[in-house]
Design a protein around this motif. Structure first.
Motif, short mmCIF file in Angstrom:
data_model
loop_
_atom_site.label_atom_id
_atom_site.label_comp_id
_atom_site.label_asym_id
_atom_site.label_seq_id
_atom_site.Cartn_x
_atom_site.Cartn_y
_atom_site.Cartn_z
N MET A 1 63.34 83.77 -67.47
CA MET A 1 64.02 82.84 -66.59
C MET A 1 62.98 82.15 -65.71
N LYS A 2 63.03 80.80 -65.69
CA LYS A 2 62.10 80.03 -64.88
C LYS A 2 62.68 79.84 -63.49
N VAL A 3 61.83 80.07 -62.49
CA VAL A 3 62.27 79.92 -61.10
C VAL A 3 62.19 78.46 -60.67
N GLY A 4 61.12 77.79 -61.01
CA GLY A 4 60.96 76.39 -60.61
C GLY A 4 59.77 75.78 -61.32
N ARG A 5 59.76 74.48 -61.37
CA ARG A 5 58.64 73.82 -62.01
C ARG A 5 57.48 73.70 -61.05
N SER A 6 56.30 73.83 -61.59
CA SER A 6 55.09 73.68 -60.79
C SER A 6 54.74 72.20 -60.71
N ARG A 7 54.57 71.70 -59.52
CA ARG A 7 54.20 70.30 -59.33
C ARG A 7 52.69 70.18 -59.25
N PRO A 8 52.16 69.04 -59.70
CA PRO A 8 50.71 68.86 -59.56
C PRO A 8 50.37 68.69 -58.08
N PRO A 9 49.16 69.08 -57.68
CA PRO A 9 48.80 68.94 -56.28
C PRO A 9 48.70 67.46 -55.88
N ILE A 10 48.94 67.20 -54.61
CA ILE A 10 48.86 65.83 -54.10
C ILE A 10 47.37 65.45 -53.99
N ARG A 11 47.04 64.29 -54.54
CA ARG A 11 45.65 63.85 -54.53
C ARG A 11 45.18 63.57 -53.11
N LEU A 12 43.88 63.73 -52.90
CA LEU A 12 43.28 63.55 -51.58
C LEU A 12 43.44 62.12 -51.07
N ARG A 13 43.32 61.12 -51.95
CA ARG A 13 43.46 59.72 -51.53
C ARG A 13 44.88 59.45 -51.02
N VAL A 14 45.86 60.07 -51.65
CA VAL A 14 47.26 59.90 -51.21
C VAL A 14 47.43 60.55 -49.83
N LYS A 15 46.83 61.72 -49.64
CA LYS A 15 46.91 62.39 -48.33
C LYS A 15 46.22 61.56 -47.24
N CYS A 16 45.06 61.00 -47.59
CA CYS A 16 44.33 60.18 -46.63
C CYS A 16 45.15 58.94 -46.25
N ALA A 17 45.75 58.28 -47.23
CA ALA A 17 46.59 57.10 -46.97
C ALA A 17 47.78 57.48 -46.09
N ALA A 18 48.40 58.62 -46.36
CA ALA A 18 49.54 59.07 -45.55
C ALA A 18 49.10 59.33 -44.11
N ALA A 19 47.92 59.92 -43.94
CA ALA A 19 47.42 60.19 -42.59
C ALA A 19 47.15 58.88 -41.85
N LEU A 20 46.60 57.89 -42.54
CA LEU A 20 46.34 56.59 -41.89
C LEU A 20 47.64 55.88 -41.53
N LEU A 21 48.66 56.04 -42.36
CA LEU A 21 49.96 55.43 -42.04
C LEU A 21 50.61 56.07 -40.83
N ALA A 22 50.23 57.29 -40.49
CA ALA A 22 50.81 57.99 -39.34
C ALA A 22 50.22 57.50 -38.01
N LEU A 23 49.13 56.71 -38.06
CA LEU A 23 48.51 56.21 -36.83
C LEU A 23 49.42 55.18 -36.17
N THR A 24 49.43 55.21 -34.84
CA THR A 24 50.25 54.27 -34.07
C THR A 24 49.40 53.55 -33.04
#
Length: 132
Positions: A1-24
């Motif tokens: 029985m499978k509990v859940g699917r494994s997702r690929p890790p979030i790429r560093l460039r995507v994390k960096c872009a998300a952090a820059l979008l959080a700036l106000t």
């Protein structure tokens, strides 16, 4: 029985872009509106920013480490460089140069060298006429 699917890790460039979008800005508004950000890729978001060496300028030996880098929109970074950084750098260089000249004059005086000619012209005072 499978509990859940494994997702690929979030790429560093995507994390960096998300952090820059959080700036106000100072008013708490995002630097890039959400409607615009939805239409952009991570690379496009990252390309709108430059990293400013702050608080220690690169010119003064500031390291390129996370604690000394502040992300700024390109226009804001250029404005800060032109209005704040370059005048301060010019002032520091001028003061350093004048201090070096002053020290050289003091050392020359201690060594008994002849005094350098003054950069100020001599003032000639007008003679007063005596009244008879």
């Amino acid at each position: 029985m499978k509990v859940g699917r494994s997702r690929p890790p979030i790429r560093l460039r995507v994390k960096c872009a998300a952090a820059l979008l959080a700036l106000t800005d100072d008013k708490g508004e995002p630097l890039i509106p959400w409607e615009h950000a939805k239409l952009m890729t991570s690379d496009q978001i990252i390309s709108l920013f430059q990293f400013d060496h702050y608080p220690i300028r690169a010119e003064a030996g500031g390291p390129a480490l996370p604690w000394n880098l502040a992300p700024r929109l390109i226009r804001a970074h250029r404005r800060k460089t032109a209005k704040v950084d370059l005048p301060e750098i010019a002032h520091i260089r001028a003061v350093t140069k004048s201090e070096a000249e002053f020290r050289a004059r003091l050392l020359a005086k201690d060594r008994g060298e002849p005094r350098a000619p003054s950069r100020w012209p001599k003032r000639l005072f007008q003679k007063r006429r005596t009244q008879p």
